[in-house]
Scaffold this motif. Structure first.
Motif, PDB file in Angstrom:
ATOM      1  N   LYS A 260       0.839  -1.207   0.000  1.00  0.00           N
ATOM      2  CA  LYS A 260       0.000   0.000   0.000  1.00  0.00           C
ATOM      3  C   LYS A 260       0.871   1.252   0.000  1.00  0.00           C
ATOM      4  CE  LYS A 260      -3.653  -2.323   2.637  1.00  0.00           C
ATOM      5  NZ  LYS A 260      -4.350  -2.382   3.947  1.00  0.00           N
ATOM      6  N   GLY A 261       1.997   1.186   0.725  1.00  0.00           N
ATOM      7  CA  GLY A 261       2.900   2.332   0.770  1.00  0.00           C
ATOM      8  C   GLY A 261       3.501   2.640  -0.591  1.00  0.00           C
ATOM      9  N   VAL A 262       3.953   1.597  -1.296  1.00  0.00           N
ATOM     10  CA  VAL A 262       4.502   1.797  -2.640  1.00  0.00           C
ATOM     11  C   VAL A 262       3.423   2.345  -3.568  1.00  0.00           C
ATOM     12  CG1 VAL A 262       5.501   0.652  -4.651  1.00  0.00           C
ATOM     13  CG2 VAL A 262       6.254   0.005  -2.356  1.00  0.00           C
ATOM     14  N   ALA A 263       2.219   1.770  -3.482  1.00  0.00           N
ATOM     15  CA  ALA A 263       1.115   2.226  -4.335  1.00  0.00           C
ATOM     16  C   ALA A 263       0.764   3.677  -4.048  1.00  0.00           C
ATOM     17  CB  ALA A 263      -0.106   1.331  -4.130  1.00  0.00           C
ATOM     18  N   MET A 264       0.830   4.080  -2.769  1.00  0.00           N
ATOM     19  CA  MET A 264       0.510   5.464  -2.414  1.00  0.00           C
ATOM     20  C   MET A 264       1.434   6.444  -3.130  1.00  0.00           C
ATOM     21  SD  MET A 264       0.963   7.420   1.240  1.00  0.00           S
ATOM     22  CE  MET A 264       2.753   7.229   1.100  1.00  0.00           C
ATOM     23  N   PHE A 265       2.734   6.163  -3.124  1.00  0.00           N
ATOM     24  CA  PHE A 265       3.673   7.086  -3.758  1.00  0.00           C
ATOM     25  C   PHE A 265       3.478   7.150  -5.266  1.00  0.00           C
ATOM     26  CE2 PHE A 265       6.132   6.353   0.209  1.00  0.00           C
ATOM     27  CZ  PHE A 265       6.229   7.684   0.597  1.00  0.00           C
ATOM     28  N   ARG A 266       2.840   6.128  -5.839  1.00  0.00           N
ATOM     29  CA  ARG A 266       2.612   6.122  -7.288  1.00  0.00           C
ATOM     30  C   ARG A 266       1.263   6.701  -7.679  1.00  0.00           C
ATOM     31  NH1 ARG A 266       5.411   0.321  -9.083  1.00  0.00           N
ATOM     32  NH2 ARG A 266       7.554   1.062  -8.817  1.00  0.00           N
ATOM     33  N   GLU A 267       0.482   7.104  -6.678  1.00  0.00           N
ATOM     34  CA  GLU A 267      -0.782   7.785  -6.983  1.00  0.00           C
ATOM     35  C   GLU A 267      -0.491   9.080  -7.732  1.00  0.00           C
ATOM     36  OE1 GLU A 267      -4.195   7.383  -6.342  1.00  0.00           O
ATOM     37  OE2 GLU A 267      -3.699   5.291  -5.993  1.00  0.00           O
ATOM     38  N   PRO A 268      -1.336   9.450  -8.721  1.00  0.00           N
ATOM     39  CA  PRO A 268      -1.069  10.660  -9.506  1.00  0.00           C
ATOM     40  C   PRO A 268      -0.862  11.916  -8.670  1.00  0.00           C
ATOM     41  CG  PRO A 268      -2.794   9.366 -10.547  1.00  0.00           C
ATOM     42  CD  PRO A 268      -2.507   8.702  -9.234  1.00  0.00           C
ATOM     43  N   LYS A 269      -1.627  12.083  -7.581  1.00  0.00           N
ATOM     44  CA  LYS A 269      -1.488  13.324  -6.801  1.00  0.00           C
ATOM     45  C   LYS A 269      -0.299  13.276  -5.849  1.00  0.00           C
ATOM     46  CE  LYS A 269      -5.146  11.853  -3.589  1.00  0.00           C
ATOM     47  NZ  LYS A 269      -6.455  12.242  -3.027  1.00  0.00           N
ATOM     48  N   ILE A 270       0.333  12.107  -5.686  1.00  0.00           N
ATOM     49  CA  ILE A 270       1.571  11.995  -4.919  1.00  0.00           C
ATOM     50  C   ILE A 270       2.760  11.980  -5.882  1.00  0.00           C
ATOM     51  CG2 ILE A 270       2.909  10.547  -3.362  1.00  0.00           C
ATOM     52  CD1 ILE A 270       0.598  11.680  -1.920  1.00  0.00           C
ATOM     53  N   ASN A 271       2.800  10.964  -6.735  1.00  0.00           N
ATOM     54  CA  ASN A 271       3.747  10.892  -7.848  1.00  0.00           C
ATOM     55  C   ASN A 271       5.203  11.096  -7.418  1.00  0.00           C
ATOM     56  OD1 ASN A 271       4.455  10.513 -10.510  1.00  0.00           O
ATOM     57  ND2 ASN A 271       4.249  12.670 -11.040  1.00  0.00           N
ATOM     58  N   VAL A 272       5.642  10.264  -6.488  1.00  0.00           N
ATOM     59  CA  VAL A 272       7.032  10.306  -6.023  1.00  0.00           C
ATOM     60  C   VAL A 272       7.704   8.986  -6.397  1.00  0.00           C
ATOM     61  CG1 VAL A 272       8.507  10.299  -3.970  1.00  0.00           C
ATOM     62  CG2 VAL A 272       6.605  11.916  -4.137  1.00  0.00           C
ATOM     63  N   PRO A 273       8.871   9.027  -7.029  1.00  0.00           N
ATOM     64  CA  PRO A 273       9.559   7.778  -7.380  1.00  0.00           C
ATOM     65  C   PRO A 273       9.931   6.979  -6.127  1.00  0.00           C
ATOM     66  CG  PRO A 273      10.542   9.676  -8.498  1.00  0.00           C
ATOM     67  CD  PRO A 273       9.600  10.224  -7.485  1.00  0.00           C
ATOM     68  N   VAL A 274       9.729   5.681  -6.171  1.00  0.00           N
ATOM     69  CA  VAL A 274      10.141   4.811  -5.072  1.00  0.00           C
ATOM     70  C   VAL A 274      11.552   4.305  -5.390  1.00  0.00           C
ATOM     71  CG1 VAL A 274       9.663   2.693  -3.796  1.00  0.00           C
ATOM     72  CG2 VAL A 274       7.771   4.142  -4.550  1.00  0.00           C
ATOM     73  N   LEU A 275      12.528   4.726  -4.576  1.00  0.00           N
ATOM     74  CA  LEU A 275      13.919   4.353  -4.813  1.00  0.00           C
ATOM     75  C   LEU A 275      14.159   2.878  -4.528  1.00  0.00           C
ATOM     76  CD1 LEU A 275      15.710   7.424  -3.183  1.00  0.00           C
ATOM     77  CD2 LEU A 275      15.165   7.075  -5.606  1.00  0.00           C
ATOM     78  N   GLY A 276      13.387   2.328  -3.581  1.00  0.00           N
ATOM     79  CA  GLY A 276      13.550   0.921  -3.257  1.00  0.00           C
ATOM     80  C   GLY A 276      12.952   0.581  -1.911  1.00  0.00           C
ATOM     81  N   VAL A 277      13.128  -0.677  -1.542  1.00  0.00           N
ATOM     82  CA  VAL A 277      12.575  -1.218  -0.299  1.00  0.00           C
ATOM     83  C   VAL A 277      13.726  -1.624   0.620  1.00  0.00           C
ATOM     84  CG1 VAL A 277      11.205  -3.105   0.680  1.00  0.00           C
ATOM     85  CG2 VAL A 277      10.506  -2.046  -1.468  1.00  0.00           C
ATOM     86  N   VAL A 278      13.550  -1.409   1.921  1.00  0.00           N
ATOM     87  CA  VAL A 278      14.512  -1.881   2.914  1.00  0.00           C
ATOM     88  C   VAL A 278      13.875  -3.030   3.677  1.00  0.00           C
ATOM     89  CG1 VAL A 278      15.812  -1.315   4.998  1.00  0.00           C
ATOM     90  CG2 VAL A 278      15.658   0.348   3.135  1.00  0.00           C
ATOM     91  N   ASP A 279      14.556  -4.167   3.671  1.00  0.00           N
ATOM     92  CA  ASP A 279      14.112  -5.346   4.408  1.00  0.00           C
ATOM     93  C   ASP A 279      14.715  -5.268   5.807  1.00  0.00           C
ATOM     94  OD1 ASP A 279      13.382  -7.828   5.310  1.00  0.00           O
ATOM     95  OD2 ASP A 279      14.684  -8.957   3.962  1.00  0.00           O
ATOM     96  N   ASN A 280      13.959  -4.707   6.748  1.00  0.00           N
ATOM     97  CA  ASN A 280      14.471  -4.530   8.108  1.00  0.00           C
ATOM     98  C   ASN A 280      14.121  -5.748   8.973  1.00  0.00           C
ATOM     99  OD1 ASN A 280      15.850  -2.998  10.050  1.00  0.00           O
ATOM    100  ND2 ASN A 280      13.942  -2.249  10.921  1.00  0.00           N
ATOM    101  N   MET A 281      14.941  -5.998   9.994  1.00  0.00           N
ATOM    102  CA  MET A 281      14.773  -7.172  10.853  1.00  0.00           C
ATOM    103  C   MET A 281      14.738  -8.440   9.993  1.00  0.00           C
ATOM    104  SD  MET A 281      11.949  -5.788  13.580  1.00  0.00           S
ATOM    105  CE  MET A 281      11.639  -4.028  13.745  1.00  0.00           C
ATOM    106  N   ALA A 282      15.614  -8.455   8.999  1.00  0.00           N
ATOM    107  CA  ALA A 282      15.611  -9.547   8.019  1.00  0.00           C
ATOM    108  C   ALA A 282      15.914 -10.895   8.669  1.00  0.00           C
ATOM    109  CB  ALA A 282      16.616  -9.251   6.911  1.00  0.00           C
ATOM    110  N   TRP A 283      16.800 -10.869   9.660  1.00  0.00           N
ATOM    111  CA  TRP A 283      17.101 -12.082  10.406  1.00  0.00           C
ATOM    112  C   TRP A 283      17.702 -11.678  11.747  1.00  0.00           C
ATOM    113  CZ3 TRP A 283      20.029 -10.734   6.067  1.00  0.00           C
ATOM    114  CH2 TRP A 283      21.346 -10.319   6.315  1.00  0.00           C
ATOM    115  N   PHE A 284      17.747 -12.608  12.671  1.00  0.00           N
ATOM    116  CA  PHE A 284      18.359 -12.358  13.975  1.00  0.00           C
ATOM    117  C   PHE A 284      19.725 -13.015  14.034  1.00  0.00           C
ATOM    118  CE2 PHE A 284      19.226 -14.062  18.289  1.00  0.00           C
ATOM    119  CZ  PHE A 284      19.469 -12.849  18.922  1.00  0.00           C
ATOM    120  N   THR A 285      20.702 -12.228  14.475  1.00  0.00           N
ATOM    121  CA  THR A 285      22.055 -12.749  14.651  1.00  0.00           C
ATOM    122  C   THR A 285      22.492 -12.523  16.096  1.00  0.00           C
ATOM    123  OG1 THR A 285      22.731 -12.371  12.360  1.00  0.00           O
ATOM    124  CG2 THR A 285      24.476 -12.450  13.999  1.00  0.00           C
ATOM    125  N   PRO A 286      22.811 -13.585  16.833  1.00  0.00           N
ATOM    126  CA  PRO A 286      23.325 -13.413  18.200  1.00  0.00           C
ATOM    127  C   PRO A 286      24.652 -12.652  18.159  1.00  0.00           C
ATOM    128  CG  PRO A 286      22.699 -15.691  17.795  1.00  0.00           C
ATOM    129  CD  PRO A 286      22.688 -15.007  16.475  1.00  0.00           C
TER     130      PRO A 286
END
Length: 374
Positions: A260-286
């Motif tokens: 939904k967040g990516v789609a929001m930025f692509r709405e005509p009245k927003i129209n902001v390029p999405v540079l990319g996605v950050v995969d946070n908390m991708a894994w746990f490392t002790p």
């Protein structure tokens, strides 16, 4: 004998090859070509009309229009620099047309579809990582209802001051670790809930943006509120945002909101390029076993799949380590340390730098023009 005469229809046919990003329509079809075309021999001039002066695609669309004419009409056409840019706002004043932050080169929104995915942690550490690369960086905490930047940088008790710049009294951002910082959390009682309507929140944010002395910055990061709201519209309408980063975790519930967040930025009245996605908390490392990985929220295949759906890159995968929370609580972002997580944020900084450079230099993705041939 070849007819070298230029006609308006030849120019318009060439401009029909230029599509406005994200719409699938060409600029002629969208009535962006003003009816003021002038042809003098092989010299052509005309105007392109955009909806707002902060449209992030102005430079790339103008460049694409020039290249399309040179390619499909002739390399000898004098067009470069002869395209005038206008906006649909009736007779905008110079103050309205001027950028709000003229000293800022790139404005990046850090967003998330939902709360709890570590958006502010990513924004704070990305800002520090960019500053460590030698860039001038600012960070605005625009998360009105849950400002966390003061805590993450240890500035909760700092007082804000103003000084005069060119006859205007401007707020002086607080500087930590090479990053200029402002947050609504510095203006309200941290022990009380912020009970503001959307319009009040938007006004407060505009003041922090427009009435602060941000100075010269290479990157201005905005830690946006989670979800989608009128605050996002305010930020987009106030600033010419270079691009947005969407933060998510590998959980399906988080990925649904990230979509939904990516789609929001692509709405005509927003129209902001999405540079990319950050995969946070991708894994746990002790901490004592840095080579071990435990995918407690699901593996990274789900994030990769979502990114491919929307044709955006995964900029970085950030692991969880216990030290991240400790650093947030003590006001010293983990990007300052020597650790696997700090290395992940350094990698994110490099990817963002590359994505911004690509965004600033590329033509609209649907325009493929070979300017090497007549």
């Amino acid at each position: 004998m070849t007819d070298n005469t230029l006609y308006p229809n030849l120019i318009l046919d060439a401009l029909r090859q230029v599509r406005y990003p994200g719409t699938g329509k060409n600029i002629v079809e969208m009535d962006m070509v003003e009816d003021d075309m002038r042809i003098d021999g092989r010299k052509v001039s005309f105007s392109l009309v955009f909806d707002k002066p902060t449209d992030p695609f102005i430079k790339s669309v103008v460049k694409a229009a020039e290249n399309a004419i040179l390619t499909f009409v002739g390399r000898d056409v004098d067009i470069v620099g002869n395209i005038n840019v206008k906006t649909r706002t009736a007779n905008p004043s110079p103050a309205e047309a001027a950028p709000v932050l003229p000293g800022v080169k790139n404005i990046i929104g850090v967003s998330s579809g939902k709360g709890g995915v570590g958006k502010s942690t990513v924004a704070a550490n990305l800002a520090v990582a960019l500053a460590r690369e030698g860039y001038k960086v600012g960070l605005l905490d625009a998360d009105i209802f849950g400002p966390s930047v003061p805590k993450m940088f240890g500035i909760e008790d700092e007082q804000l001051y103003m000084h005069e710049v060119d006859g205007r009294n401007l707020i002086i951002p607080i500087e930590r670790y090479g990053v200029k910082l402002l947050s609504i959390g510095l203006l309200v009682d941290p022990s009380k809930a912020v009970l503001w309507r959307g319009s009040m929140a938007s006004i407060a944010l505009k003041q922090l943006i427009e009435q602060a002395d941000w100075g010269e910055l290479d990157y201005f990061l905005i830690d946006m509120p989670p979800g989608t709201s009128d605050i996002h519209l305010t930020l987009v309408q106030t600033l010419g945002i270079t691009g947005a980063i969407v933060v998510t975790t590998p959980q399906e519930v988080a990925l649904a909101d990230a979509r939904k967040g990516v789609a929001m930025f692509r709405e005509p009245k927003i129209n902001v390029p999405v540079l990319g996605v950050v995969d946070n908390m991708a894994w746990f490392t002790p901490e004592l076993h840095p080579d071990e990985r435990y995918y407690i929220f699901g593996n990274d295949e789900a994030v990769d799949k979502m990114a491919k759906e929307y044709n955006v890159p995964v900029l970085a995968s950030i692991p969880i380590v216990a030290a991240v929370g400790d650093h947030n609580d003590t006001g010293r972002p983990i990007a300052l340390e020597d650790s696997i997580t700090a290395a992940a944020f350094a990698h994110l900084a490099h990817e963002v730098i590359d994505a911004v450079d690509t965004r600033n230099n590329q033509l609209p993705p649907t325009v493929k023009v070979d300017v090497s041939k007549k």
